[in-house]
Design a protein around this motif. Structure first.
Motif, PDB file in Angstrom:
ATOM      1  N   MET A   1      48.918  18.743 -35.716  1.00 12.94           N
ATOM      2  CA  MET A   1      49.475  17.862 -36.115  1.00 12.94           C
ATOM      3  C   MET A   1      49.025  17.117 -37.537  1.00 12.94           C
ATOM      4  SD  MET A   1      52.065  16.893 -34.326  1.00 12.94           S
ATOM      5  CE  MET A   1      52.716  15.278 -34.317  1.00 12.94           C
ATOM      6  N   THR A   2      47.656  17.471 -37.771  1.00 14.26           N
ATOM      7  CA  THR A   2      47.025  17.179 -38.941  1.00 14.26           C
ATOM      8  C   THR A   2      47.721  17.768 -40.033  1.00 14.26           C
ATOM      9  OG1 THR A   2      45.092  17.080 -37.845  1.00 14.26           O
ATOM     10  CG2 THR A   2      44.845  17.217 -40.135  1.00 14.26           C
ATOM     11  N   SER A   3      48.174  19.134 -39.759  1.00 13.20           N
ATOM     12  CA  SER A   3      48.874  19.739 -40.837  1.00 13.20           C
ATOM     13  C   SER A   3      50.410  19.024 -41.222  1.00 13.20           C
ATOM     14  CB  SER A   3      49.173  21.054 -40.723  1.00 13.20           C
ATOM     15  OG  SER A   3      49.912  21.134 -39.546  1.00 13.20           O
ATOM     16  N   LEU A   4      51.010  18.393 -40.188  1.00 16.54           N
ATOM     17  CA  LEU A   4      52.269  17.786 -40.429  1.00 16.54           C
ATOM     18  C   LEU A   4      51.776  16.589 -41.396  1.00 16.54           C
ATOM     19  CD1 LEU A   4      55.203  17.300 -39.966  1.00 16.54           C
ATOM     20  CD2 LEU A   4      54.480  15.858 -38.070  1.00 16.54           C
ATOM     21  N   PHE A   5      50.815  15.817 -40.913  1.00 15.98           N
ATOM     22  CA  PHE A   5      50.459  14.644 -41.805  1.00 15.98           C
ATOM     23  C   PHE A   5      50.108  14.736 -43.276  1.00 15.98           C
ATOM     24  CE2 PHE A   5      46.834  11.933 -43.456  1.00 15.98           C
ATOM     25  CZ  PHE A   5      47.501  10.640 -43.329  1.00 15.98           C
ATOM     26  N   GLN A   6      49.379  16.143 -43.550  1.00 22.38           N
ATOM     27  CA  GLN A   6      49.016  16.288 -45.033  1.00 22.38           C
ATOM     28  C   GLN A   6      50.132  16.943 -45.525  1.00 22.38           C
ATOM     29  OE1 GLN A   6      46.093  19.572 -44.157  1.00 22.38           O
ATOM     30  NE2 GLN A   6      44.222  17.868 -43.903  1.00 22.38           N
ATOM     31  N   ILE A   7      51.003  17.619 -44.769  1.00 24.32           N
ATOM     32  CA  ILE A   7      52.459  17.883 -45.671  1.00 24.32           C
ATOM     33  C   ILE A   7      53.333  16.723 -46.186  1.00 24.32           C
ATOM     34  CG2 ILE A   7      54.556  19.184 -45.252  1.00 24.32           C
ATOM     35  CD1 ILE A   7      52.968  21.164 -43.424  1.00 24.32           C
ATOM     36  N   LEU A   8      53.266  15.794 -45.106  1.00 24.62           N
ATOM     37  CA  LEU A   8      53.924  14.620 -45.542  1.00 24.62           C
ATOM     38  C   LEU A   8      53.609  13.867 -46.818  1.00 24.62           C
ATOM     39  CD1 LEU A   8      54.908  13.200 -41.959  1.00 24.62           C
ATOM     40  CD2 LEU A   8      56.725  14.304 -43.643  1.00 24.62           C
ATOM     41  N   MET A   9      52.034  14.066 -46.822  1.00 32.56           N
ATOM     42  CA  MET A   9      51.569  13.018 -47.913  1.00 32.56           C
ATOM     43  C   MET A   9      51.665  13.946 -49.004  1.00 32.56           C
ATOM     44  SD  MET A   9      50.346  10.251 -46.740  1.00 32.56           S
ATOM     45  CE  MET A   9      48.768   9.780 -47.728  1.00 32.56           C
ATOM     46  N   MET A  10      51.472  15.282 -48.954  1.00 31.13           N
ATOM     47  CA  MET A  10      51.907  15.871 -50.101  1.00 31.13           C
ATOM     48  C   MET A  10      53.409  15.982 -50.715  1.00 31.13           C
ATOM     49  SD  MET A  10      51.634  20.069 -50.872  1.00 31.13           S
ATOM     50  CE  MET A  10      52.880  20.396 -49.407  1.00 31.13           C
ATOM     51  N   ILE A  11      54.110  15.919 -49.878  1.00 31.85           N
ATOM     52  CA  ILE A  11      55.641  15.629 -50.219  1.00 31.85           C
ATOM     53  C   ILE A  11      55.816  14.308 -50.998  1.00 31.85           C
ATOM     54  CG2 ILE A  11      58.032  15.119 -49.428  1.00 31.85           C
ATOM     55  CD1 ILE A  11      57.397  17.474 -47.240  1.00 31.85           C
ATOM     56  N   LEU A  12      55.243  13.407 -50.633  1.00 32.90           N
ATOM     57  CA  LEU A  12      55.172  11.857 -51.131  1.00 32.90           C
ATOM     58  C   LEU A  12      54.454  11.856 -52.431  1.00 32.90           C
ATOM     59  CD1 LEU A  12      54.737   9.517 -48.088  1.00 32.90           C
ATOM     60  CD2 LEU A  12      56.932   9.922 -49.328  1.00 32.90           C
ATOM     61  N   GLN A  13      53.414  12.600 -52.767  1.00 36.42           N
ATOM     62  CA  GLN A  13      52.671  12.715 -53.659  1.00 36.42           C
ATOM     63  C   GLN A  13      53.518  13.452 -54.890  1.00 36.42           C
ATOM     64  OE1 GLN A  13      48.644  14.324 -53.377  1.00 36.42           O
ATOM     65  NE2 GLN A  13      47.977  13.820 -55.294  1.00 36.42           N
ATOM     66  N   TYR A  81      55.247   4.282 -51.885  1.00 42.02           N
ATOM     67  CA  TYR A  81      53.902   3.828 -51.571  1.00 42.02           C
ATOM     68  C   TYR A  81      53.805   2.986 -50.114  1.00 42.02           C
ATOM     69  CZ  TYR A  81      52.044   4.037 -56.408  1.00 42.02           C
ATOM     70  OH  TYR A  81      51.857   4.874 -57.395  1.00 42.02           O
ATOM     71  N   GLY A  82      54.796   2.385 -49.755  1.00 45.26           N
ATOM     72  CA  GLY A  82      55.079   1.834 -48.310  1.00 45.26           C
ATOM     73  C   GLY A  82      54.993   2.969 -47.271  1.00 45.26           C
ATOM     74  N   LEU A  83      55.838   4.121 -47.585  1.00 46.07           N
ATOM     75  CA  LEU A  83      55.646   5.297 -46.553  1.00 46.07           C
ATOM     76  C   LEU A  83      54.200   5.875 -46.489  1.00 46.07           C
ATOM     77  CD1 LEU A  83      58.979   6.940 -47.544  1.00 46.07           C
ATOM     78  CD2 LEU A  83      58.466   5.740 -45.368  1.00 46.07           C
ATOM     79  N   ARG A  84      53.449   5.674 -47.506  1.00 45.45           N
ATOM     80  CA  ARG A  84      52.069   6.331 -47.521  1.00 45.45           C
ATOM     81  C   ARG A  84      51.321   5.389 -46.815  1.00 45.45           C
ATOM     82  NH1 ARG A  84      50.397   9.982 -52.238  1.00 45.45           N
ATOM     83  NH2 ARG A  84      48.277   9.533 -51.439  1.00 45.45           N
ATOM     84  N   ILE A  85      51.358   4.140 -46.901  1.00 44.41           N
ATOM     85  CA  ILE A  85      50.552   3.046 -46.106  1.00 44.41           C
ATOM     86  C   ILE A  85      50.968   3.181 -44.783  1.00 44.41           C
ATOM     87  CG2 ILE A  85      50.366   0.714 -45.770  1.00 44.41           C
ATOM     88  CD1 ILE A  85      50.731   0.112 -48.744  1.00 44.41           C
ATOM     89  N   VAL A  86      52.056   3.254 -44.352  1.00 44.81           N
ATOM     90  CA  VAL A  86      52.453   3.610 -42.942  1.00 44.81           C
ATOM     91  C   VAL A  86      51.860   4.831 -42.364  1.00 44.81           C
ATOM     92  CG1 VAL A  86      54.494   3.953 -41.376  1.00 44.81           C
ATOM     93  CG2 VAL A  86      54.675   1.919 -43.003  1.00 44.81           C
ATOM     94  N   LEU A  87      52.121   5.894 -43.058  1.00 43.05           N
ATOM     95  CA  LEU A  87      51.360   7.248 -42.524  1.00 43.05           C
ATOM     96  C   LEU A  87      49.957   7.178 -42.475  1.00 43.05           C
ATOM     97  CD1 LEU A  87      53.415   9.780 -44.631  1.00 43.05           C
ATOM     98  CD2 LEU A  87      53.614   9.484 -42.205  1.00 43.05           C
ATOM     99  N   VAL A  88      49.094   6.535 -43.348  1.00 43.15           N
ATOM    100  CA  VAL A  88      47.849   6.211 -43.228  1.00 43.15           C
ATOM    101  C   VAL A  88      47.560   5.371 -42.158  1.00 43.15           C
ATOM    102  CG1 VAL A  88      45.700   5.588 -44.690  1.00 43.15           C
ATOM    103  CG2 VAL A  88      47.326   7.066 -45.762  1.00 43.15           C
ATOM    104  N   ASN A  89      48.118   4.396 -41.962  1.00 41.12           N
ATOM    105  CA  ASN A  89      47.945   3.317 -40.875  1.00 41.12           C
ATOM    106  C   ASN A  89      47.988   3.952 -39.576  1.00 41.12           C
ATOM    107  OD1 ASN A  89      46.961   1.575 -42.625  1.00 41.12           O
ATOM    108  ND2 ASN A  89      48.672   0.448 -42.771  1.00 41.12           N
ATOM    109  N   ASN A  90      49.073   4.998 -39.280  1.00 38.97           N
ATOM    110  CA  ASN A  90      49.412   5.547 -38.149  1.00 38.97           C
ATOM    111  C   ASN A  90      48.663   7.084 -38.128  1.00 38.97           C
ATOM    112  OD1 ASN A  90      50.694   3.211 -37.100  1.00 38.97           O
ATOM    113  ND2 ASN A  90      52.236   3.778 -38.607  1.00 38.97           N
TER     114      ASN A  90
END
Length: 95
Positions: A1-13, A81-90
């Motif tokens: 699941m960590t890889s899913l988080f990192q993929i989502l963060m990379m897509i947003l970046q 930015y809002g999506l990144r905050i939600v992802l990082v907080n969760n």
């Protein structure tokens, strides 16, 4: 699941980078630093417009008309930015 988080963060970046490139390129074109008659500049500009215009048009549908300034890129960046905050907080959910 960590890889899913990192993929989502990379897509947003990547989306954030593309929007910043579009904003900076539009300024350079408007101030006539870049010329759309150059084939490479025209291709990059067309590619960025084709990529971002579907997103911007949906945002522009909700914005009031006649403001004189296009706030669509700003709204899209705020959503990213809002999506990144939600992802990082969760992030604990992904571990």
């Amino acid at each position: 699941m960590t890889s899913l988080f990192q993929i989502l963060m990379m897509i947003l970046q990547i989306a954030q980078f593309i929007i910043f490139a579009h904003i900076i390129m539009s300024w350079l074109i408007n101030f006539q630093v870049l010329n759309l008659r150059q084939p490479l500049v025209a291709q990059i500009w067309d590619g960025l417009n084709r990529t971002l215009e579907p997103v911007y048009s949906r945002v522009r549908a909700f914005l009031p008309q006649g403001l004189g300034i296009d706030f669509a890129p700003l709204i899209v960046l705020l959503v990213i930015y809002g999506l990144r905050i939600v992802l990082v907080n969760n992030a604990a959910v992904f571990y």
